[in-house]
Design an enzyme around this catalytic site. Structure first.
Site, PDB file in Angstrom:
ATOM      1  N   CYS A 111      -0.239   1.266   7.915  1.00  0.00           N
ATOM      2  CA  CYS A 111      -0.719   1.584   6.560  1.00  0.00           C
ATOM      3  C   CYS A 111      -2.083   2.259   6.612  1.00  0.00           C
ATOM      4  O   CYS A 111      -2.369   3.168   5.825  1.00  0.00           O
ATOM      5  CB  CYS A 111      -0.782   0.324   5.705  1.00  0.00           C
ATOM      6  SG  CYS A 111       0.845  -0.255   5.175  1.00  0.00           S
ATOM      7  N   GLU A 153       0.829  -1.203   0.000  1.00  0.00           N
ATOM      8  CA  GLU A 153       0.000   0.000   0.000  1.00  0.00           C
ATOM      9  C   GLU A 153       0.865   1.255   0.000  1.00  0.00           C
ATOM     10  O   GLU A 153       0.611   2.211  -0.725  1.00  0.00           O
ATOM     11  CB  GLU A 153      -0.900   0.051   1.244  1.00  0.00           C
ATOM     12  CG  GLU A 153      -1.760  -1.164   1.477  1.00  0.00           C
ATOM     13  CD  GLU A 153      -1.103  -2.182   2.411  1.00  0.00           C
ATOM     14  OE1 GLU A 153       0.026  -2.650   2.121  1.00  0.00           O
ATOM     15  OE2 GLU A 153      -1.717  -2.516   3.429  1.00  0.00           O
TER      16      GLU A 153
END
Length: 160
Positions: free
Chosen positions: A106, A77
């Site tokens: 994240c 990500e």
């Protein structure tokens, strides 16, 4: 001929990208989109220009940090978001397809960058053997739409 849904196309691409990972523990892929367009892609691994963990540390993987995590890895990500921003693409309002639900770190980045929807294939909590998906809980708490992918994808590797 039936046309595949964009969710299926983007998740299949994330699964394919995960196969590019050099991590010896887990392969994760991500696709960042807006409407029906791909903004950026990413997979987990060390920063560009360093070395590949599966080549440098093929038996044990990269050294661990003080919390027991990979000392070199950038998550899929993060790679997708960083590449988009580096190339001056706006990620606000985007959808992120990822093969493993985001970790808490994240999730903070996803929220801060204004990504509005995350679709994940597998649970990070199940992979880590923890009680709940902290990243998913965080995103939901702050209004980011989070969905588990419900399509049908054949996985070749248990690492994905």
């Amino acid at each position: 001929m039936d046309k595949p849904a964009f969710d299926d196309i983007f998740m299949e691409l994330a699964v394919s990208l995960a196969k590019r990972s050099h991590c010896i523990k887990r392969h994760v892929g991500a696709v960042l989109t807006k409407e029906t367009r791909i903004i950026s892609i990413g997979y987990n691994g060390p920063p560009a220009g360093t070395h590949n963990c599966d080549e440098e540390y093929p038996e044990v993987g990269c050294p661990r940090d003080s919390k027991g995590g990979c000392s070199l890895a950038i998550h899929a990500e993060q790679n997708a978001i960083l590449y988009a921003v580096k190339n001056k693409a706006s990620v606000e309002g985007a959808t992120l397809y990822v093969t493993l639900s985001p970790c808490l770190s994240c999730a903070r980045i996803i929220y801060t960058m204004g990504i509005s929807h995350v679709i994940y294939l597998r649970s990070y909590a199940e992979y880590k053997g923890i009680e709940n998906d902290e990243g998913v809980d965080f995103l939901k708490m702050f209004g980011v739409k989070v969905s588990k992918y419900e399509g049908d994808i054949e996985l070749e590797s248990q690492m994905i």
